[in-house]
Every structure is written in structure tokens, then in C-alpha cells.
Scaffold this motif. Structure first.
Motif, PDB file in Angstrom:
ATOM      1  N   LEU A 168       0.838  -1.193   0.000  1.00  0.00           N
ATOM      2  CA  LEU A 168       0.000   0.000   0.000  1.00  0.00           C
ATOM      3  C   LEU A 168       0.876   1.247   0.000  1.00  0.00           C
ATOM      4  CD1 LEU A 168      -2.753  -1.055   2.566  1.00  0.00           C
ATOM      5  CD2 LEU A 168      -2.966  -0.946   0.072  1.00  0.00           C
ATOM      6  N   MET A 169       0.390   2.290  -0.673  1.00  0.00           N
ATOM      7  CA  MET A 169       1.147   3.536  -0.789  1.00  0.00           C
ATOM      8  C   MET A 169       0.462   4.654  -0.006  1.00  0.00           C
ATOM      9  SD  MET A 169       3.586   2.459  -2.742  1.00  0.00           S
ATOM     10  CE  MET A 169       4.407   3.902  -3.440  1.00  0.00           C
ATOM     11  N   PRO A 174      -6.243   8.289   3.629  1.00  0.00           N
ATOM     12  CA  PRO A 174      -7.039   7.419   4.490  1.00  0.00           C
ATOM     13  C   PRO A 174      -7.698   6.297   3.684  1.00  0.00           C
ATOM     14  CG  PRO A 174      -7.620   9.739   4.828  1.00  0.00           C
ATOM     15  CD  PRO A 174      -6.773   9.679   3.618  1.00  0.00           C
ATOM     16  N   LEU A 175      -7.785   5.129   4.294  1.00  0.00           N
ATOM     17  CA  LEU A 175      -8.339   3.989   3.573  1.00  0.00           C
ATOM     18  C   LEU A 175      -9.800   4.238   3.222  1.00  0.00           C
ATOM     19  CD1 LEU A 175      -6.899   0.902   5.505  1.00  0.00           C
ATOM     20  CD2 LEU A 175      -5.944   2.091   3.522  1.00  0.00           C
ATOM     21  N   PRO A 176     -10.191   3.927   1.991  1.00  0.00           N
ATOM     22  CA  PRO A 176     -11.593   4.073   1.583  1.00  0.00           C
ATOM     23  C   PRO A 176     -12.417   2.886   2.090  1.00  0.00           C
ATOM     24  CG  PRO A 176     -10.303   3.205  -0.225  1.00  0.00           C
ATOM     25  CD  PRO A 176      -9.333   3.465   0.885  1.00  0.00           C
ATOM     26  N   ASP A 177     -13.696   2.880   1.745  1.00  0.00           N
ATOM     27  CA  ASP A 177     -14.559   1.767   2.147  1.00  0.00           C
ATOM     28  C   ASP A 177     -14.143   0.461   1.484  1.00  0.00           C
ATOM     29  OD1 ASP A 177     -16.043   3.428   3.738  1.00  0.00           O
ATOM     30  OD2 ASP A 177     -17.579   3.801   2.236  1.00  0.00           O
ATOM     31  N   VAL A 178     -13.570   0.566   0.270  1.00  0.00           N
ATOM     32  CA  VAL A 178     -13.063  -0.615  -0.428  1.00  0.00           C
ATOM     33  C   VAL A 178     -11.694  -0.300  -1.011  1.00  0.00           C
ATOM     34  CG1 VAL A 178     -15.337  -1.575  -1.000  1.00  0.00           C
ATOM     35  CG2 VAL A 178     -14.234   0.000  -2.600  1.00  0.00           C
ATOM     36  N   ALA A 197      -9.998  -1.476  10.670  1.00  0.00           N
ATOM     37  CA  ALA A 197      -8.765  -1.352   9.887  1.00  0.00           C
ATOM     38  C   ALA A 197      -8.481   0.112   9.567  1.00  0.00           C
ATOM     39  CB  ALA A 197      -8.877  -2.173   8.604  1.00  0.00           C
ATOM     40  N   ARG A 198      -9.527   0.864   9.216  1.00  0.00           N
ATOM     41  CA  ARG A 198      -9.341   2.289   8.922  1.00  0.00           C
ATOM     42  C   ARG A 198      -8.852   3.034  10.168  1.00  0.00           C
ATOM     43  NH1 ARG A 198     -13.982   1.587   5.728  1.00  0.00           N
ATOM     44  NH2 ARG A 198     -15.363   2.364   7.362  1.00  0.00           N
ATOM     45  N   VAL A 199      -9.449   2.717  11.309  1.00  0.00           N
ATOM     46  CA  VAL A 199      -9.055   3.364  12.566  1.00  0.00           C
ATOM     47  C   VAL A 199      -7.596   3.043  12.895  1.00  0.00           C
ATOM     48  CG1 VAL A 199      -9.430   3.367  15.058  1.00  0.00           C
ATOM     49  CG2 VAL A 199     -11.388   3.474  13.510  1.00  0.00           C
ATOM     50  N   ALA A 200      -7.199   1.778  12.722  1.00  0.00           N
ATOM     51  CA  ALA A 200      -5.832   1.366  13.041  1.00  0.00           C
ATOM     52  C   ALA A 200      -4.821   2.065  12.138  1.00  0.00           C
ATOM     53  CB  ALA A 200      -5.700  -0.150  12.913  1.00  0.00           C
ATOM     54  N   VAL A 201      -5.147   2.175  10.852  1.00  0.00           N
ATOM     55  CA  VAL A 201      -4.226   2.840   9.913  1.00  0.00           C
ATOM     56  C   VAL A 201      -4.128   4.332  10.225  1.00  0.00           C
ATOM     57  CG1 VAL A 201      -3.886   3.489   7.495  1.00  0.00           C
ATOM     58  CG2 VAL A 201      -4.499   1.135   8.084  1.00  0.00           C
ATOM     59  N   GLU A 202      -5.240   4.960  10.579  1.00  0.00           N
ATOM     60  CA  GLU A 202      -5.210   6.380  10.909  1.00  0.00           C
ATOM     61  C   GLU A 202      -4.418   6.637  12.188  1.00  0.00           C
ATOM     62  OE1 GLU A 202      -6.215   9.109   8.959  1.00  0.00           O
ATOM     63  OE2 GLU A 202      -6.028   7.329   7.688  1.00  0.00           O
ATOM     64  N   GLY A 215       3.341   8.982  -3.294  1.00  0.00           N
ATOM     65  CA  GLY A 215       4.145   8.020  -4.042  1.00  0.00           C
ATOM     66  C   GLY A 215       5.096   7.204  -3.203  1.00  0.00           C
ATOM     67  N   LEU A 216       4.977   7.301  -1.875  1.00  0.00           N
ATOM     68  CA  LEU A 216       5.867   6.565  -0.983  1.00  0.00           C
ATOM     69  C   LEU A 216       5.108   5.446  -0.283  1.00  0.00           C
ATOM     70  CD1 LEU A 216       7.791   9.547   0.656  1.00  0.00           C
ATOM     71  CD2 LEU A 216       8.595   8.014  -1.164  1.00  0.00           C
ATOM     72  N   PRO A 217       5.823   4.416   0.182  1.00  0.00           N
ATOM     73  CA  PRO A 217       5.143   3.323   0.887  1.00  0.00           C
ATOM     74  C   PRO A 217       4.402   3.833   2.120  1.00  0.00           C
ATOM     75  CG  PRO A 217       7.395   2.696   0.321  1.00  0.00           C
ATOM     76  CD  PRO A 217       7.274   4.157   0.030  1.00  0.00           C
ATOM     77  N   LEU A 218       3.237   3.269   2.361  1.00  0.00           N
ATOM     78  CA  LEU A 218       2.446   3.664   3.521  1.00  0.00           C
ATOM     79  C   LEU A 218       3.099   3.193   4.813  1.00  0.00           C
ATOM     80  CD1 LEU A 218      -0.103   4.825   4.836  1.00  0.00           C
ATOM     81  CD2 LEU A 218      -1.274   2.662   4.301  1.00  0.00           C
ATOM     82  N   PHE A 219       3.571   1.958   4.823  1.00  0.00           N
ATOM     83  CA  PHE A 219       4.149   1.389   6.042  1.00  0.00           C
ATOM     84  C   PHE A 219       5.673   1.459   5.968  1.00  0.00           C
ATOM     85  CE2 PHE A 219      -0.046  -0.702   5.847  1.00  0.00           C
ATOM     86  CZ  PHE A 219      -0.546  -0.211   7.042  1.00  0.00           C
ATOM     87  N   ARG A 220       6.253   2.094   7.007  1.00  0.00           N
ATOM     88  CA  ARG A 220       7.678   2.404   6.959  1.00  0.00           C
ATOM     89  C   ARG A 220       8.451   1.710   8.065  1.00  0.00           C
ATOM     90  NH1 ARG A 220       7.033   7.155   4.075  1.00  0.00           N
ATOM     91  NH2 ARG A 220       9.260   7.215   3.612  1.00  0.00           N
ATOM     92  N   GLY A 221       9.708   1.416   7.746  1.00  0.00           N
ATOM     93  CA  GLY A 221      10.611   0.883   8.746  1.00  0.00           C
ATOM     94  C   GLY A 221      11.094   1.997   9.664  1.00  0.00           C
ATOM     95  N   VAL A 222      11.850   1.621  10.676  1.00  0.00           N
ATOM     96  CA  VAL A 222      12.314   2.595  11.671  1.00  0.00           C
ATOM     97  C   VAL A 222      13.134   3.706  11.019  1.00  0.00           C
ATOM     98  CG1 VAL A 222      13.777   2.890  13.705  1.00  0.00           C
ATOM     99  CG2 VAL A 222      12.226   0.946  13.568  1.00  0.00           C
TER     100      VAL A 222
END
Length: 307
Positions: A168-169, A174-178, A197-202, A215-222
Motif C-alpha cells: 500500500l502507498m 485514508p483507507l476508503p470503504d473498499v 482497519a481504517r481506525v488502526a491505519v489512521e 508516491g511513498l510506501p504507507l508502512f515504513r521501517g524505523v
């Protein structure tokens, strides 16, 4: 391992290019195909005692196939692995015979060895909930805890593969409904996103110290780079150790749990197939075997005549 001839190897590369271009086969799949078919072509060189160009491929017979399978089994290869290799060889010969117009019946009619299919190992529903609740405690850094919880919630709540979640980028939040997920083989599917899932990502986005540009990855390393699957695998390992769960409680087991729990709740098998992105319904049907096995366990433990 004896190497295939230059001509046979060139034909193999052409087939792999076709698999990649026409079927969107993943890199790992292509590499497995290359290794398995090259091993078979190398065996033919050794077995026949001559360099096998393209023409001799048309003359592979039943005895050649039997000799190859016997040699493979002598190396203590499992029936499952041999079946996978045979499937790759058949695909190559099917493609080659269609291009060259020769009869590949001897190869295509070779029977695959029988093996016991491994059933998915989902977590119990209460165990899955405890994993979601416990994952955050594997790090003392608040934003890392929020990140790990968000990824694991996506695996269980949306049935994503770990590669899909980490693919995911920033533009996806914020994550949509789908979500539109591009899965194995370039197959696109639509996945509903649960509010949790939306709450956790936010929660993760609010705490993440790194820029989450489109254009960058959503989930990042340290250090700010793209999060490695190994990190989430370690989080699951630490979580299952803390909860006393078996070694089968992996990130992929959360995807299995998603499917199994949907099925247990009355979900339609076809709908679950679409949600998981399985190309074949037979793959999804493995979950019905899991459900039947669980039912039999309950029956044997509870029915008076079964005790």
C-alpha cells in the motif's frame, strides 16, 4: 545438476517470458519454473547421453518421464515437490508443442504423485482477537506499535497477503470503504475495509514520524524505508510466544483465519474466493475441509456414540 543445451535453455527462456507477459506470473513463480524445468532438461541430457537441442524434446517418451520421476524420488524429494516440478514441465511442454505442432501426450499424460494436501491452519476467533490486542506490546515505540497493529489488522480484517498490505502507498490512505488490491499474477480484486482497519491505519498515520507522501510506501521501517515483511513476521513470532500459540500462527495464518471465520459465519464460498483473489475455486475449497475437520472434532468430543 547437468545443464540443458543452449537451444533447450533458449526455449525455456522464451516460455518464461510468455508466462511473465501473458499470465503476469510473479518473479518467485518464474524462478521456480526456471529451476524445475531446467533441472528436467538437464536430466534429459544426462539420461540420453547426448546434448538435447530442441528436436529431441519432441521425442520424450513415457520411459523418459518414469526415469526422471524415479531419479527425483531417489533424492528423497517429497511427493508434493515432485508434483510441483511435473506441473511446471507439463506447462512448458504444452506451450512448446502448441508452437511446434508436435504430440506431447507422453509428458502431459504423466500422472502426478499423490500427496496429502496441507490444510490451512487458521487461528481460533478468540486467538485472532488476542493477536490484534497483543501485537502493539512488541515495541516500546508508540508509532511502531501503531504500525504493527495496523498491518496485522489488515491481514486479518481484509484477508490481505503480507506483500499486499506492505504494498500500500501513501495515496491509499485514508483507507476508503473498499480497496483495489493487485494480487498474484496481476489479478485485481476489490476488498471491503472494516472500520477497525481504517481506525488502526489512521492511528499509525498520526504517529508516524516519516513523510507519507502519495508516491511513498504507507508502512515504513524505523529508518524510513519500506517496511520489510520480516519485521511483521517477527512481531507475529513474539506475539504468539507471548500468547502460547503454535508456530503455525504466522502472518499468513491471519489471512486463513479471515477466510475460515467468514465461512463459519455463513459466508458464500464464491464471495470468499473473490475476496482472497484465488484464481481457482478449488483453492478456496480447502477452507471447507478445515470447517469439516472442526465439525468432526466437535462431533467426536460431544456425541454419546462417538465416545
Amino acid at each position: 545438476m547437468t545443464l540443458p543445451s543452449a537451444g533447450a535453455n533458449a526455449a525455456l527462456m522464451d516460455w518464461l517470458d510468455a508466462e511473465r507477459a501473458l499470465k503476469g506470473a510473479a518473479d518467485n513463480t518464474i524462478e521456480a519454473y526456471r529451476r524445475d524445468v531446467a533441472e528436467f532438461l538437464g536430466f534429459l541430457n544426462q539420461h540420453k547421453g547426448e546434448s538435447q537441442g530442441l528436436s529431441p524434446l519432441k521425442e520424450v517418451g513415457i520411459s523418459d518421464m518414469r526415469a526422471w520421476m524415479a531419479e527425483a524420488r531417489s533424492g528423497e524429494i517429497s511427493a508434493r515437490s515432485l508434483a510441483r516440478k511435473l506441473s511446471a514441465v507439463k506447462s512448458f511442454f504444452r506451450w512448446r508443442s502448441e508452437r511446434e505442432g508436435f504430440d506431447a501426450t507422453a509428458v502431459l499424460s504423466t500422472r502426478s504423485p499423490k500427496f496429502q494436501r496441507k490444510l490451512p491452519r487458521p487461528l481460533a476467533e478468540d486467538a485472532a482477537r488476542k493477536v490484534l490486542e497483543t501485537a502493539e506490546f512488541q515495541s516500546r515505540e508508540p508509532w511502531v506499535s501503531a504500525r504493527d497493529t495496523a498491518v496485522i489488522t489488515l491481514l486479518y480484517g481484509c484477508g490481505l497477503r503480507i506483500s499486499e498490505a506492505l504494498g500500500l502507498m501513501g495515496r491509499d490512505a485514508p483507507l476508503p470503504d473498499v480497496l483495489r488490491i493487485l494480487g498474484k499474477g496481476g489479478k485485481e480484486r476489490i476488498v471491503p475495509v472494516l472500520p477497525a482497519a481504517r481506525v488502526a491505519v489512521e492511528a499509525y498515520r498520526r504517529l508516524c514520524p516519516h513523510p507519507l507522501d502519495a508516491g511513498l510506501p504507507l508502512f515504513r521501517g524505523v529508518r524510513g524505508g519500506k517496511l520489510s515483511p520480516r519485521i511483521i513476521q517477527q512481531v507475529m513470532a513474539d506475539t504468539r510466544a507471548q500468547l502460547g500459540l503454535p508456530a503455525t500462527a504466522t502472518p499468513h495464518a491471519l489471512r486463513h483465519s479471515f477466510a475460515t471465520h467468514l465461512l463459519n459465519a455463513g459466508g458464500d464460498l464464491r464471495a470468499i474466493q473473490e475476496l482472497l483473489g484465488h484464481a481457482s475455486l478449488s483453492t478456496t475449497q480447502a477452507y471447507t475441509a478445515v470447517d469439516t475437520a472442526r465439525l468432526m472434532e466437535v462431533y467426536e468430543a460431544s456425541h454419546p456414540r462417538a465416545r
